[in-house]
Design a protein around this motif. Sequence first.
Motif, PDB file in Angstrom:
ATOM      1  N   LEU A 151       0.623  -1.069   0.444  1.00  0.00           N
ATOM      2  CA  LEU A 151       0.042   0.149   0.304  1.00  0.00           C
ATOM      3  C   LEU A 151       0.704   0.982  -0.249  1.00  0.00           C
ATOM      4  O   LEU A 151       1.949   1.249   0.605  1.00  0.00           O
ATOM      5  CB  LEU A 151      -0.612  -0.018   1.347  1.00  0.00           C
ATOM      6  N   GLY A 152       0.721   2.565  -0.444  1.00  0.00           N
ATOM      7  CA  GLY A 152       0.794   2.844  -0.777  1.00  0.00           C
ATOM      8  C   GLY A 152       1.682   4.655   1.061  1.00  0.00           C
ATOM      9  O   GLY A 152       0.513   5.396   0.771  1.00  0.00           O
ATOM     10  N   MET A 153       1.395   3.474   2.149  1.00  0.00           N
ATOM     11  CA  MET A 153       1.397   4.156   2.985  1.00  0.00           C
ATOM     12  C   MET A 153       3.027   3.699   3.749  1.00  0.00           C
ATOM     13  O   MET A 153       3.475   2.696   3.249  1.00  0.00           O
ATOM     14  CB  MET A 153       0.042   3.932   3.801  1.00  0.00           C
ATOM     15  N   PRO A 154       3.147   4.581   5.169  1.00  0.00           N
ATOM     16  CA  PRO A 154       4.282   3.679   5.955  1.00  0.00           C
ATOM     17  C   PRO A 154       3.525   1.926   6.108  1.00  0.00           C
ATOM     18  O   PRO A 154       2.661   1.851   6.754  1.00  0.00           O
ATOM     19  CB  PRO A 154       4.452   4.459   6.895  1.00  0.00           C
ATOM     20  N   SER A 155       4.952   1.669   6.399  1.00  0.00           N
ATOM     21  CA  SER A 155       4.733  -0.106   6.959  1.00  0.00           C
ATOM     22  C   SER A 155       4.063   0.552   8.745  1.00  0.00           C
ATOM     23  O   SER A 155       4.286   1.035   8.772  1.00  0.00           O
ATOM     24  CB  SER A 155       6.269  -1.069   6.828  1.00  0.00           C
ATOM     25  N   GLY A 156       3.622  -0.541   8.967  1.00  0.00           N
ATOM     26  CA  GLY A 156       2.987  -0.799   9.973  1.00  0.00           C
ATOM     27  C   GLY A 156       5.011  -1.284  11.358  1.00  0.00           C
ATOM     28  O   GLY A 156       5.724  -1.487  11.180  1.00  0.00           O
ATOM     29  N   SER A 157       4.153  -0.279  12.676  1.00  0.00           N
ATOM     30  CA  SER A 157       5.809  -0.598  13.371  1.00  0.00           C
ATOM     31  C   SER A 157       5.448  -0.369  14.708  1.00  0.00           C
ATOM     32  O   SER A 157       4.166   0.015  15.550  1.00  0.00           O
ATOM     33  CB  SER A 157       6.372   1.025  13.171  1.00  0.00           C
ATOM     34  N   TYR A 158       5.969  -1.312  15.887  1.00  0.00           N
ATOM     35  CA  TYR A 158       5.798  -1.541  17.498  1.00  0.00           C
ATOM     36  C   TYR A 158       6.894  -1.386  17.983  1.00  0.00           C
ATOM     37  O   TYR A 158       8.359  -1.634  17.438  1.00  0.00           O
ATOM     38  CB  TYR A 158       5.689  -3.397  16.956  1.00  0.00           C
ATOM     39  N   LEU A 159       6.425  -0.933  19.117  1.00  0.00           N
ATOM     40  CA  LEU A 159       7.159  -0.036  19.936  1.00  0.00           C
ATOM     41  C   LEU A 159       7.213  -0.528  21.194  1.00  0.00           C
ATOM     42  O   LEU A 159       6.020  -0.717  21.762  1.00  0.00           O
ATOM     43  CB  LEU A 159       7.589   1.681  19.545  1.00  0.00           C
ATOM     44  N   ALA A 160       8.226  -1.042  21.626  1.00  0.00           N
ATOM     45  CA  ALA A 160       8.735  -2.391  22.662  1.00  0.00           C
ATOM     46  C   ALA A 160       9.146  -1.593  24.117  1.00  0.00           C
ATOM     47  O   ALA A 160      10.650  -1.381  23.531  1.00  0.00           O
ATOM     48  CB  ALA A 160       8.291  -3.565  22.336  1.00  0.00           C
ATOM     49  N   LEU A 193       7.990  -7.220  29.143  1.00  0.00           N
ATOM     50  CA  LEU A 193       7.165  -6.113  28.927  1.00  0.00           C
ATOM     51  C   LEU A 193       7.023  -4.880  29.984  1.00  0.00           C
ATOM     52  O   LEU A 193       6.163  -5.112  30.986  1.00  0.00           O
ATOM     53  CB  LEU A 193       5.581  -6.223  27.639  1.00  0.00           C
ATOM     54  N   VAL A 194       7.369  -3.286  29.513  1.00  0.00           N
ATOM     55  CA  VAL A 194       6.983  -2.758  30.003  1.00  0.00           C
ATOM     56  C   VAL A 194       5.706  -1.678  29.598  1.00  0.00           C
ATOM     57  O   VAL A 194       4.735  -1.178  30.470  1.00  0.00           O
ATOM     58  CB  VAL A 194       8.206  -1.622  30.380  1.00  0.00           C
ATOM     59  N   GLY A 195       5.965  -1.750  28.471  1.00  0.00           N
ATOM     60  CA  GLY A 195       4.736  -1.385  28.174  1.00  0.00           C
ATOM     61  C   GLY A 195       5.016  -1.018  26.257  1.00  0.00           C
ATOM     62  O   GLY A 195       6.265  -1.336  25.659  1.00  0.00           O
ATOM     63  N   ALA A 196       4.275  -0.697  25.425  1.00  0.00           N
ATOM     64  CA  ALA A 196       4.418  -0.831  23.703  1.00  0.00           C
ATOM     65  C   ALA A 196       3.252   0.064  22.851  1.00  0.00           C
ATOM     66  O   ALA A 196       2.179   0.225  23.688  1.00  0.00           O
ATOM     67  CB  ALA A 196       4.517  -2.450  23.111  1.00  0.00           C
ATOM     68  N   VAL A 197       3.261   0.548  21.573  1.00  0.00           N
ATOM     69  CA  VAL A 197       3.134   1.221  21.216  1.00  0.00           C
ATOM     70  C   VAL A 197       2.768   0.964  20.244  1.00  0.00           C
ATOM     71  O   VAL A 197       4.169   0.534  18.478  1.00  0.00           O
ATOM     72  CB  VAL A 197       3.629   2.359  21.175  1.00  0.00           C
ATOM     73  N   ALA A 198       1.433   0.436  19.315  1.00  0.00           N
ATOM     74  CA  ALA A 198       1.310  -0.336  18.185  1.00  0.00           C
ATOM     75  C   ALA A 198       0.952   0.519  17.139  1.00  0.00           C
ATOM     76  O   ALA A 198      -0.452   1.383  17.641  1.00  0.00           O
ATOM     77  CB  ALA A 198       0.851  -1.564  18.196  1.00  0.00           C
ATOM     78  N   ASP A 199       1.374   1.105  15.671  1.00  0.00           N
ATOM     79  CA  ASP A 199       1.101   1.388  14.711  1.00  0.00           C
ATOM     80  C   ASP A 199       0.388   0.480  13.671  1.00  0.00           C
ATOM     81  O   ASP A 199       1.207   0.105  12.714  1.00  0.00           O
ATOM     82  CB  ASP A 199       2.378   2.447  14.124  1.00  0.00           C
ATOM     83  N   MET A 200      -0.439   0.429  12.799  1.00  0.00           N
ATOM     84  CA  MET A 200      -0.825  -0.514  12.272  1.00  0.00           C
ATOM     85  C   MET A 200      -1.875  -0.017  11.391  1.00  0.00           C
ATOM     86  O   MET A 200      -2.848  -1.132  11.237  1.00  0.00           O
ATOM     87  CB  MET A 200      -1.792  -2.271  13.765  1.00  0.00           C
TER      88      MET A 200
END
Length: 301
Positions: free
Chosen positions: A86-95, A103-110
């Motif tokens: 797709l014409g957009m950035p790939s998904g990312s997951y910061l842990a 795991l202390v915390g995480a942010v997901a851009d899906m």
Amino acid sequence: MRTVLVVGGANVDVVARSTGRFTMGTSNPGRAYTSAGGVGRNIAANLGRLGVPTELITAFGNDTFGTRLYDETASAAVDLTHSVELGMPSGSYLAMLDAEGELVGAVADMAAAESLRPEHVPSRVVADSSYVVLDANLSVEVLEHVCRAAAAADVPVVIDPVSVPKAQRMASVLKAWPVHTITPTRTELVALSGVDDPQDGVAALHAQGVGRVWVREGVGGSTLFTPDSSQHIPAITADVQNVTGAGDSMTAAYVQGLAAGFDDVTAARRGAAAAYLTITSEHTVRPDLSPALIEHVLKEQ
């Protein structure tokens, strides 16, 4: 063995682990690295490592991360014929992990996975599968479309709720179509069922047509519930290196076990062994994961 179809998210994991006690609200000394990730992608890659014919339908971004995700997934013998760019950035997951690897915390851009549409998942591909595995990074429309197609073809569906916020997307799906297995944590079980008591929550899901509820509790192990019985499966004591991807390998080995003809509990025990192998590795998807390695762990236990 017929193909297992996985439909779900693919993203790049950015994982940071502190070298000392993790202190909230400030910078912590540690180290960081990136790897290919995403619940659906990880499950598919693990299935490929386990020798299962596997197809993944996911969305890759049109960037260098997307290229990396595609190449690393294909290298695990996963069929990507129907995946899309797709014409957009790939998904990312910061842990963020503490010194013990928890795991202390995480942010997901899906956003990429959420941009998949029903037309990206042909009903004939669903119908030709032995099992379908879904993750809740998908839109409600896609989840409903795939479950409808699977029900029409009598293909069993396994669902990973992913997180508490995303588990809430499953409400319409669970009410409308049969689900073979769902794999929530305790908190995701509450989100799925709307009930605080675990036993009542499991009963509520069974009443909606979920055949097996496999509740994951980390170091506390897991419990596989059917409408007639329950079986606790202890976690294998491990020197934890990284918990990221443990649940994904657990689901993959479970599905591999089912596809190979093992009973539910035996398949779940294979999942526990795969989770142990994953958390004792620094890799999100352990490169040397194999049925023989799982058998070795089970024999030792």
